[in-house]
Design a protein around this motif. Structure first.
Motif, PDB file in Angstrom:
ATOM      1  N   ASP A 130       0.843  -1.190   0.000  1.00 33.63           N
ATOM      2  CA  ASP A 130       0.000   0.000   0.000  1.00 33.63           C
ATOM      3  C   ASP A 130       0.879   1.241   0.000  1.00 33.63           C
ATOM      4  OD1 ASP A 130      -2.730  -1.131   0.293  1.00 33.63           O
ATOM      5  OD2 ASP A 130      -1.910  -1.912   2.170  1.00 33.63           O
ATOM      6  N   PHE A 131       0.418   2.259  -0.703  1.00 37.81           N
ATOM      7  CA  PHE A 131       1.090   3.552  -0.735  1.00 37.81           C
ATOM      8  C   PHE A 131       0.205   4.562  -0.029  1.00 37.81           C
ATOM      9  CE2 PHE A 131       4.087   1.605  -3.088  1.00 37.81           C
ATOM     10  CZ  PHE A 131       3.977   1.569  -4.466  1.00 37.81           C
ATOM     11  N   ARG A 132       0.821   5.388   0.812  1.00 36.62           N
ATOM     12  CA  ARG A 132       0.074   6.431   1.504  1.00 36.62           C
ATOM     13  C   ARG A 132       1.026   7.543   1.892  1.00 36.62           C
ATOM     14  NH1 ARG A 132       1.537   6.006   6.696  1.00 36.62           N
ATOM     15  NH2 ARG A 132       2.114   3.954   7.520  1.00 36.62           N
ATOM     16  N   SER A 133       0.460   8.655   2.292  1.00 34.72           N
ATOM     17  CA  SER A 133       1.269   9.733   2.833  1.00 34.72           C
ATOM     18  C   SER A 133       1.795   9.312   4.199  1.00 34.72           C
ATOM     19  CB  SER A 133       0.431  11.005   2.989  1.00 34.72           C
ATOM     20  OG  SER A 133       0.015  11.469   1.730  1.00 34.72           O
ATOM     21  N   PRO A 134       3.035   9.688   4.522  1.00 33.57           N
ATOM     22  CA  PRO A 134       3.543   9.343   5.846  1.00 33.57           C
ATOM     23  C   PRO A 134       2.826  10.157   6.919  1.00 33.57           C
ATOM     24  CG  PRO A 134       5.126  10.706   4.677  1.00 33.57           C
ATOM     25  CD  PRO A 134       4.015  10.405   3.713  1.00 33.57           C
TER      26      PRO A 134
ATOM     27  N   GLY B 171      10.867  -2.893  -8.649  1.00 26.70           N
ATOM     28  CA  GLY B 171      10.111  -1.773  -9.195  1.00 26.70           C
ATOM     29  C   GLY B 171       9.377  -0.921  -8.175  1.00 26.70           C
ATOM     30  N   LEU B 172       9.660  -1.109  -6.897  1.00 24.91           N
ATOM     31  CA  LEU B 172       8.942  -0.360  -5.869  1.00 24.91           C
ATOM     32  C   LEU B 172       9.207   1.139  -5.956  1.00 24.91           C
ATOM     33  CD1 LEU B 172       7.020  -0.583  -3.459  1.00 24.91           C
ATOM     34  CD2 LEU B 172       9.025  -0.897  -1.980  1.00 24.91           C
ATOM     35  N   ALA B 173      10.448   1.537  -6.179  1.00 26.36           N
ATOM     36  CA  ALA B 173      10.773   2.961  -6.273  1.00 26.36           C
ATOM     37  C   ALA B 173      10.024   3.616  -7.435  1.00 26.36           C
ATOM     38  CB  ALA B 173      12.281   3.160  -6.419  1.00 26.36           C
ATOM     39  N   SER B 174       9.987   2.960  -8.573  1.00 26.97           N
ATOM     40  CA  SER B 174       9.263   3.505  -9.735  1.00 26.97           C
ATOM     41  C   SER B 174       7.778   3.652  -9.448  1.00 26.97           C
ATOM     42  CB  SER B 174       9.434   2.589 -10.949  1.00 26.97           C
ATOM     43  OG  SER B 174      10.765   2.555 -11.366  1.00 26.97           O
ATOM     44  N   ARG B 175       7.199   2.652  -8.807  1.00 21.91           N
ATOM     45  CA  ARG B 175       5.775   2.716  -8.507  1.00 21.91           C
ATOM     46  C   ARG B 175       5.466   3.805  -7.490  1.00 21.91           C
ATOM     47  NH1 ARG B 175       5.898  -3.289  -8.232  1.00 21.91           N
ATOM     48  NH2 ARG B 175       5.714  -2.919  -6.007  1.00 21.91           N
ATOM     49  N   MET B 176       6.372   4.026  -6.525  1.00 18.63           N
ATOM     50  CA  MET B 176       6.150   5.116  -5.573  1.00 18.63           C
ATOM     51  C   MET B 176       6.198   6.468  -6.281  1.00 18.63           C
ATOM     52  SD  MET B 176       8.013   4.083  -1.964  1.00 18.63           S
ATOM     53  CE  MET B 176       9.646   3.811  -2.671  1.00 18.63           C
ATOM     54  N   LEU B 177       7.161   6.660  -7.180  1.00 19.27           N
ATOM     55  CA  LEU B 177       7.236   7.918  -7.934  1.00 19.27           C
ATOM     56  C   LEU B 177       5.973   8.134  -8.761  1.00 19.27           C
ATOM     57  CD1 LEU B 177      10.931   7.996  -9.222  1.00 19.27           C
ATOM     58  CD2 LEU B 177       9.887   9.520  -7.518  1.00 19.27           C
ATOM     59  N   ASP B 178       5.538   7.099  -9.472  1.00 26.03           N
ATOM     60  CA  ASP B 178       4.319   7.208 -10.277  1.00 26.03           C
ATOM     61  C   ASP B 178       3.127   7.605  -9.416  1.00 26.03           C
ATOM     62  OD1 ASP B 178       5.319   6.618 -12.826  1.00 26.03           O
ATOM     63  OD2 ASP B 178       5.075   4.454 -12.538  1.00 26.03           O
ATOM     64  N   ASP B 179       2.950   6.920  -8.307  1.00 20.36           N
ATOM     65  CA  ASP B 179       1.813   7.191  -7.440  1.00 20.36           C
ATOM     66  C   ASP B 179       1.868   8.610  -6.891  1.00 20.36           C
ATOM     67  OD1 ASP B 179      -0.494   5.560  -5.999  1.00 20.36           O
ATOM     68  OD2 ASP B 179       0.366   6.942  -4.517  1.00 20.36           O
ATOM     69  N   LEU B 180       3.045   9.037  -6.472  1.00 20.40           N
ATOM     70  CA  LEU B 180       3.193  10.373  -5.900  1.00 20.40           C
ATOM     71  C   LEU B 180       2.873  11.458  -6.923  1.00 20.40           C
ATOM     72  CD1 LEU B 180       3.981  11.969  -3.399  1.00 20.40           C
ATOM     73  CD2 LEU B 180       6.366  11.785  -4.113  1.00 20.40           C
ATOM     74  N   VAL B 181       3.368  11.315  -8.131  1.00 23.21           N
ATOM     75  CA  VAL B 181       3.108  12.312  -9.183  1.00 23.21           C
ATOM     76  C   VAL B 181       1.645  12.291  -9.606  1.00 23.21           C
ATOM     77  CG1 VAL B 181       3.612  12.907 -11.587  1.00 23.21           C
ATOM     78  CG2 VAL B 181       5.484  12.441  -9.991  1.00 23.21           C
ATOM     79  N   ASP B 182       1.069  11.093  -9.706  1.00 19.79           N
ATOM     80  CA  ASP B 182      -0.298  10.970 -10.218  1.00 19.79           C
ATOM     81  C   ASP B 182      -1.376  11.351  -9.200  1.00 19.79           C
ATOM     82  OD1 ASP B 182       0.627  10.198 -12.681  1.00 19.79           O
ATOM     83  OD2 ASP B 182       0.463   8.059 -12.246  1.00 19.79           O
ATOM     84  N   ARG B 183      -1.050  11.415  -7.936  1.00 16.55           N
ATOM     85  CA  ARG B 183      -2.070  11.758  -6.953  1.00 16.55           C
ATOM     86  C   ARG B 183      -2.050  13.233  -6.572  1.00 16.55           C
ATOM     87  NH1 ARG B 183      -0.224  10.665  -0.964  1.00 16.55           N
ATOM     88  NH2 ARG B 183       1.960  10.225  -1.309  1.00 16.55           N
ATOM     89  N   SER B 184      -1.604  14.055  -7.478  1.00 18.03           N
ATOM     90  CA  SER B 184      -1.564  15.496  -7.252  1.00 18.03           C
ATOM     91  C   SER B 184      -2.896  16.009  -6.735  1.00 18.03           C
ATOM     92  CB  SER B 184      -1.240  16.229  -8.550  1.00 18.03           C
ATOM     93  OG  SER B 184      -0.049  15.737  -9.091  1.00 18.03           O
ATOM     94  N   SER B 185      -2.812  16.951  -5.843  1.00 18.42           N
ATOM     95  CA  SER B 185      -4.045  17.515  -5.281  1.00 18.42           C
ATOM     96  C   SER B 185      -4.579  18.627  -6.166  1.00 18.42           C
ATOM     97  CB  SER B 185      -3.786  17.998  -3.855  1.00 18.42           C
ATOM     98  OG  SER B 185      -2.733  18.954  -3.852  1.00 18.42           O
ATOM     99  N   ASP B 186      -4.538  19.847  -5.724  1.00 22.57           N
ATOM    100  CA  ASP B 186      -5.133  20.960  -6.459  1.00 22.57           C
ATOM    101  C   ASP B 186      -4.419  21.267  -7.778  1.00 22.57           C
ATOM    102  OD1 ASP B 186      -6.922  21.189  -4.379  1.00 22.57           O
ATOM    103  OD2 ASP B 186      -5.745  22.732  -3.356  1.00 22.57           O
ATOM    104  N   ALA B 187      -3.110  21.378  -7.707  1.00 17.73           N
ATOM    105  CA  ALA B 187      -2.346  21.722  -8.907  1.00 17.73           C
ATOM    106  C   ALA B 187      -1.640  20.471  -9.431  1.00 17.73           C
ATOM    107  CB  ALA B 187      -1.312  22.796  -8.569  1.00 17.73           C
ATOM    108  N   PRO B 188      -1.698  20.225 -10.727  1.00 20.05           N
ATOM    109  CA  PRO B 188      -1.012  19.047 -11.263  1.00 20.05           C
ATOM    110  C   PRO B 188       0.507  19.215 -11.192  1.00 20.05           C
ATOM    111  CG  PRO B 188      -1.822  20.423 -13.044  1.00 20.05           C
ATOM    112  CD  PRO B 188      -2.337  21.023 -11.764  1.00 20.05           C
ATOM    113  N   VAL B 189       1.200  18.096 -11.120  1.00 18.41           N
ATOM    114  CA  VAL B 189       2.653  18.098 -11.226  1.00 18.41           C
ATOM    115  C   VAL B 189       2.986  18.028 -12.710  1.00 18.41           C
ATOM    116  CG1 VAL B 189       4.762  16.795 -10.742  1.00 18.41           C
ATOM    117  CG2 VAL B 189       2.992  17.003  -8.977  1.00 18.41           C
ATOM    118  N   ARG B 190       3.694  19.028 -13.199  1.00 10.25           N
ATOM    119  CA  ARG B 190       4.083  19.041 -14.609  1.00 10.25           C
ATOM    120  C   ARG B 190       5.560  18.744 -14.804  1.00 10.25           C
ATOM    121  NH1 ARG B 190       1.729  20.405 -18.673  1.00 10.25           N
ATOM    122  NH2 ARG B 190       3.157  21.960 -19.487  1.00 10.25           N
TER     123      ARG B 190
END
Length: 174
Positions: A20-24, A101-120
């Motif tokens: 599972d991925f979550r905010s710390p 592949g855990l590091a890659s999946r964490m990066l993907d999840d972190l970028v894709d779960r942007s809140s108000d403003a997207p990560v570009r």
């Protein structure tokens, strides 16, 4: 975006039953410090810094729990002068989960779960001899079909402790 199974969990390493991925949260600060120390390749900050990181930058950081045990983390923050840029501070994965592949999946999840403003854009600094981090962020850019720029940021002379020069990797836009 990582594919999620029917329970909402991210696909697991073969040795785990659930990832599972979550905010710390504040309680995770000690785990972040331990994982950074045990990685043996990261600049380890004080345990106090990781507690503050888990409290103040939880929205832009992620912890991977594997069968409810901490298995990896990514810490980051939005650049104050460019809030669409996510600066990655550290990436750590426990020895038993590396190469899956855990590091890659964490990066993907972190970028894709942007809140108000997207990560570009995503940025990080890497020393020239850190081939694992160079491969991780190059692979991330390639998977997103995003350009990657590598430029000097911090020269070795800027560090008072003999630290190697750090290159800035800037990925995007995506």
């Amino acid at each position: 975006m990582p594919h999620r199974n029917s329970t909402g969990s991210v696909p697991r390493p073969e040795s785990a039953t659930r990832v599972d991925f979550r905010s710390p949260n504040l309680e995770d600060g000690q785990h972040l410090w331990r994982m950074a120390r045990e990685a043996r390749v990261l600049d380890v900050n004080t345990s106090y810094a990781y507690l503050l990181w888990a409290r103040d930058f939880a929205e832009t950081s992620i912890i991977a729990t594997i069968d409810d045990d901490p298995g990896g983390f990514v810490t980051g923050y939005r650049r104050p002068d460019d809030p669409e840029t996510l600066m990655i501070w550290q990436v750590a994965v426990g020895d038993q989960y590396r190469g899956q592949g855990l590091a890659s999946r964490m990066l993907d999840d972190l970028v894709d779960r942007s809140s108000d403003a997207p990560v570009r854009h995503l940025e990080t600094t890497i020393t020239a001899d850190n081939s694992a981090s160079i491969a991780l962020f190059t692979s991330f850019a390639n998977a997103r079909k995003a350009p990657i720029e590598r430029t000097p940021l911090f020269e070795a002379e800027m560090f008072p402790d003999g630290h190697d020069a750090e290159l800035l990797f800037r990925i995007g836009p995506f």
